[in-house]
Write a protein that holds these residues in place. Sequence first.
Motif, PDB file in Angstrom:
ATOM      1  N   GLU A  38       0.985  -1.166  -0.054  1.00  0.00           N
ATOM      2  CA  GLU A  38       0.085  -0.109  -0.065  1.00  0.00           C
ATOM      3  C   GLU A  38       0.935   1.265  -0.185  1.00  0.00           C
ATOM      4  OE1 GLU A  38      -2.985   0.551  -0.578  1.00  0.00           O
ATOM      5  OE2 GLU A  38      -4.197  -1.283   0.082  1.00  0.00           O
ATOM      6  N   ASN A  39       0.314   2.397  -0.362  1.00  0.00           N
ATOM      7  CA  ASN A  39       0.828   3.768  -0.579  1.00  0.00           C
ATOM      8  C   ASN A  39      -0.250   4.421  -0.337  1.00  0.00           C
ATOM      9  OD1 ASN A  39       2.868   5.569  -0.197  1.00  0.00           O
ATOM     10  ND2 ASN A  39       2.541   6.029  -2.460  1.00  0.00           N
ATOM     11  N   ILE A  40      -1.158   4.433   0.654  1.00  0.00           N
ATOM     12  CA  ILE A  40      -2.466   5.307   0.854  1.00  0.00           C
ATOM     13  C   ILE A  40      -2.106   6.672   1.187  1.00  0.00           C
ATOM     14  CG2 ILE A  40      -4.509   5.794   1.858  1.00  0.00           C
ATOM     15  CD1 ILE A  40      -4.660   2.665   2.442  1.00  0.00           C
ATOM     16  N   LEU A  57      12.686 -15.556   0.253  1.00  0.00           N
ATOM     17  CA  LEU A  57      12.256 -15.579  -1.097  1.00  0.00           C
ATOM     18  C   LEU A  57      11.143 -16.341  -1.358  1.00  0.00           C
ATOM     19  CD1 LEU A  57      15.912 -15.485  -2.899  1.00  0.00           C
ATOM     20  CD2 LEU A  57      14.174 -13.624  -2.165  1.00  0.00           C
ATOM     21  N   ASN A  58      10.823 -17.481  -0.643  1.00  0.00           N
ATOM     22  CA  ASN A  58       9.663 -18.135  -0.981  1.00  0.00           C
ATOM     23  C   ASN A  58       8.334 -17.926  -0.125  1.00  0.00           C
ATOM     24  OD1 ASN A  58      11.114 -20.178  -2.775  1.00  0.00           O
ATOM     25  ND2 ASN A  58      12.453 -21.047  -0.934  1.00  0.00           N
ATOM     26  N   GLN A  59       8.633 -16.876   0.649  1.00  0.00           N
ATOM     27  CA  GLN A  59       7.619 -16.500   1.444  1.00  0.00           C
ATOM     28  C   GLN A  59       6.294 -15.663   0.755  1.00  0.00           C
ATOM     29  OE1 GLN A  59       7.034 -17.173   4.969  1.00  0.00           O
ATOM     30  NE2 GLN A  59       4.874 -16.275   4.554  1.00  0.00           N
ATOM     31  N   LYS A  60       5.000 -15.946   0.894  1.00  0.00           N
ATOM     32  CA  LYS A  60       4.031 -14.938   0.194  1.00  0.00           C
ATOM     33  C   LYS A  60       3.512 -14.120   1.295  1.00  0.00           C
ATOM     34  CE  LYS A  60       2.711 -18.662  -3.073  1.00  0.00           C
ATOM     35  NZ  LYS A  60       3.240 -17.995  -4.093  1.00  0.00           N
ATOM     36  N   TYR A  61       3.252 -12.822   0.924  1.00  0.00           N
ATOM     37  CA  TYR A  61       2.617 -11.889   1.753  1.00  0.00           C
ATOM     38  C   TYR A  61       1.453 -11.246   1.310  1.00  0.00           C
ATOM     39  CZ  TYR A  61       7.614 -11.861   3.322  1.00  0.00           C
ATOM     40  OH  TYR A  61       8.726 -12.401   4.013  1.00  0.00           O
ATOM     41  N   LYS A  62       0.830 -10.493   2.071  1.00  0.00           N
ATOM     42  CA  LYS A  62      -0.533  -9.941   1.864  1.00  0.00           C
ATOM     43  C   LYS A  62      -0.158  -8.559   1.201  1.00  0.00           C
ATOM     44  CE  LYS A  62      -4.304 -10.438   4.082  1.00  0.00           C
ATOM     45  NZ  LYS A  62      -5.244 -10.364   5.035  1.00  0.00           N
ATOM     46  N   GLY A  63      -0.385  -8.212   0.250  1.00  0.00           N
ATOM     47  CA  GLY A  63      -0.249  -6.870  -0.548  1.00  0.00           C
ATOM     48  C   GLY A  63      -1.169  -5.756  -0.547  1.00  0.00           C
ATOM     49  N   LYS A  64      -1.135  -4.946  -1.457  1.00  0.00           N
ATOM     50  CA  LYS A  64      -2.056  -3.949  -1.716  1.00  0.00           C
ATOM     51  C   LYS A  64      -3.471  -4.722  -1.887  1.00  0.00           C
ATOM     52  CE  LYS A  64      -3.034   0.153  -4.693  1.00  0.00           C
ATOM     53  NZ  LYS A  64      -3.024   1.256  -3.783  1.00  0.00           N
ATOM     54  N   ASN A  65      -4.435  -4.172  -1.330  1.00  0.00           N
ATOM     55  CA  ASN A  65      -5.852  -4.717  -1.755  1.00  0.00           C
ATOM     56  C   ASN A  65      -5.786  -6.201  -1.194  1.00  0.00           C
ATOM     57  OD1 ASN A  65      -6.383  -2.123  -2.937  1.00  0.00           O
ATOM     58  ND2 ASN A  65      -6.062  -2.735  -4.798  1.00  0.00           N
ATOM     59  N   GLY A  66      -5.240  -6.544  -0.395  1.00  0.00           N
ATOM     60  CA  GLY A  66      -5.357  -8.011  -0.089  1.00  0.00           C
ATOM     61  C   GLY A  66      -4.471  -9.062  -1.030  1.00  0.00           C
ATOM     62  N   LEU A  85       9.204   0.010 -13.150  1.00  0.00           N
ATOM     63  CA  LEU A  85       8.197  -0.877 -12.172  1.00  0.00           C
ATOM     64  C   LEU A  85       6.780  -0.706 -12.574  1.00  0.00           C
ATOM     65  CD1 LEU A  85       9.983   0.123  -8.605  1.00  0.00           C
ATOM     66  CD2 LEU A  85      10.029  -2.147  -9.872  1.00  0.00           C
ATOM     67  N   TYR A  86       6.447   0.382 -13.373  1.00  0.00           N
ATOM     68  CA  TYR A  86       5.209   0.561 -13.863  1.00  0.00           C
ATOM     69  C   TYR A  86       4.601  -0.669 -14.611  1.00  0.00           C
ATOM     70  CZ  TYR A  86       1.288   3.252 -15.194  1.00  0.00           C
ATOM     71  OH  TYR A  86      -0.214   3.956 -15.316  1.00  0.00           O
ATOM     72  N   ASN A  87       5.582  -1.266 -15.276  1.00  0.00           N
ATOM     73  CA  ASN A  87       5.512  -2.703 -16.081  1.00  0.00           C
ATOM     74  C   ASN A  87       5.354  -3.732 -15.427  1.00  0.00           C
ATOM     75  OD1 ASN A  87       4.813  -0.616 -18.406  1.00  0.00           O
ATOM     76  ND2 ASN A  87       6.808  -1.282 -19.004  1.00  0.00           N
ATOM     77  N   LEU A  88       5.980  -3.763 -14.247  1.00  0.00           N
ATOM     78  CA  LEU A  88       6.376  -4.902 -13.240  1.00  0.00           C
ATOM     79  C   LEU A  88       5.537  -5.164 -12.338  1.00  0.00           C
ATOM     80  CD1 LEU A  88      10.601  -4.805 -13.057  1.00  0.00           C
ATOM     81  CD2 LEU A  88       9.039  -6.175 -14.718  1.00  0.00           C
ATOM     82  N   ILE A  89       4.904  -4.135 -11.788  1.00  0.00           N
ATOM     83  CA  ILE A  89       3.990  -4.083 -10.432  1.00  0.00           C
ATOM     84  C   ILE A  89       2.468  -3.757 -10.793  1.00  0.00           C
ATOM     85  CG2 ILE A  89       3.828  -3.119  -8.184  1.00  0.00           C
ATOM     86  CD1 ILE A  89       6.276  -4.979  -8.327  1.00  0.00           C
ATOM     87  N   TYR A  90       1.630  -4.530 -10.344  1.00  0.00           N
ATOM     88  CA  TYR A  90       0.218  -4.012 -10.469  1.00  0.00           C
ATOM     89  C   TYR A  90      -0.580  -4.477  -9.522  1.00  0.00           C
ATOM     90  CZ  TYR A  90      -4.154  -3.204 -12.667  1.00  0.00           C
ATOM     91  OH  TYR A  90      -5.517  -2.832 -12.891  1.00  0.00           O
ATOM     92  N   PRO A  91      -1.641  -3.471  -8.853  1.00  0.00           N
ATOM     93  CA  PRO A  91      -1.710  -2.132  -9.262  1.00  0.00           C
ATOM     94  C   PRO A  91      -0.485  -1.421  -9.096  1.00  0.00           C
ATOM     95  CG  PRO A  91      -3.353  -3.028  -7.591  1.00  0.00           C
ATOM     96  CD  PRO A  91      -2.414  -4.086  -7.785  1.00  0.00           C
ATOM     97  N   ASN A  92      -0.119  -0.465  -9.937  1.00  0.00           N
ATOM     98  CA  ASN A  92       1.097   0.427  -9.988  1.00  0.00           C
ATOM     99  C   ASN A  92       0.744   1.830  -9.509  1.00  0.00           C
ATOM    100  OD1 ASN A  92      -0.429   1.366 -12.459  1.00  0.00           O
ATOM    101  ND2 ASN A  92       1.012  -0.127 -13.487  1.00  0.00           N
ATOM    102  N   TRP A  94      -0.345   4.544  -6.430  1.00  0.00           N
ATOM    103  CA  TRP A  94      -0.459   4.740  -5.133  1.00  0.00           C
ATOM    104  C   TRP A  94       0.125   3.324  -4.554  1.00  0.00           C
ATOM    105  CZ3 TRP A  94      -0.965   9.219  -3.390  1.00  0.00           C
ATOM    106  CH2 TRP A  94      -1.681  10.152  -4.011  1.00  0.00           C
ATOM    107  N   SER A  95       1.216   2.756  -4.858  1.00  0.00           N
ATOM    108  CA  SER A  95       1.673   1.561  -4.620  1.00  0.00           C
ATOM    109  C   SER A  95       3.277   1.719  -4.076  1.00  0.00           C
ATOM    110  CB  SER A  95       1.635   0.410  -5.840  1.00  0.00           C
ATOM    111  OG  SER A  95       0.347   0.443  -6.039  1.00  0.00           O
ATOM    112  N   THR A  96       3.568   0.675  -3.229  1.00  0.00           N
ATOM    113  CA  THR A  96       4.947   0.567  -2.806  1.00  0.00           C
ATOM    114  C   THR A  96       5.568  -0.636  -3.265  1.00  0.00           C
ATOM    115  OG1 THR A  96       4.583   1.860  -0.892  1.00  0.00           O
ATOM    116  CG2 THR A  96       6.530   0.581  -0.715  1.00  0.00           C
TER     117      THR A  96
END
Length: 250
Positions: A38-40, A57-66, A85-92, A94-96
């Motif tokens: 998140e980057n609210i 590296l194998n751990q999964k986390y809860k990110g933006k919007n769950g 990062l705009y092409n690598l991360i989504y949603p892109n 208000w994101s970190t």
Amino acid sequence: MENLYWKSLLSQQKIKEIYNYARSKGFITDFLFIGPFENIGNSGLYKEFPPEKEILLNQKYKGKNGIEINWFKPMEKSINGYINLYNLIYPNKWSTAYALCYIFIPKSQEVLIKIGSPNSYKLFIDDSFIYSIETERRNLFDQEIIKIHLPLGLHKFLIKISNTMGPFGFYLGITNQKDEPISGIKISENIQNYIKRKLPWIKIIPQKDFIRESPLSEIFYTFYGYILGTYYGYRDDGEKFLERAKKNKT
């Protein structure tokens, strides 16, 4: 001037020249990535997300919007040195996101770490906080230059980028004090053994050594204030020089 030359190469799509110039700048392009978090309200820069506490590296986390996120390696590396990062991360928006790599320095030396980003970011080396800026600005390289002593061996580099609505990415370069690529440097995306430590550093203001100040004219102050405030995001420093320009003009 360097950024203008760079944009000229990109606009003409001179692939060979772009690749060679990126190498001469010491750009790092081998990273693992994780995001989005998140980057609210642009608050993500100040929140401590899991990558600042642990690298699993194998751990999964809860990110933006769950959504479920984990570390990943992109299929292709950047040719021009810009990590988009705009092409690598989504949603892109208000994101970190985080980028991770390990850098081997072949001998103890003073180096220049050069960062450019239109976004707010934090840089950590060997788990030590080095530098942070909250900004929205043009997308250029070498907007911050950090002079730092790195001992021989492996060093962990972690950069945190927080985007709002615009471009999302960064440049990260490392050179010797002569602004040349470091001979024998090696980059790894795999987890490496490193020493956690605090590293002394100083910030160098870009362009300052290349512009000669003239106390008899407001031109220098106006130009330098504009460069600092608009291109590099140093609004307070830029305003100081613009104030000097007004005083000289009167």
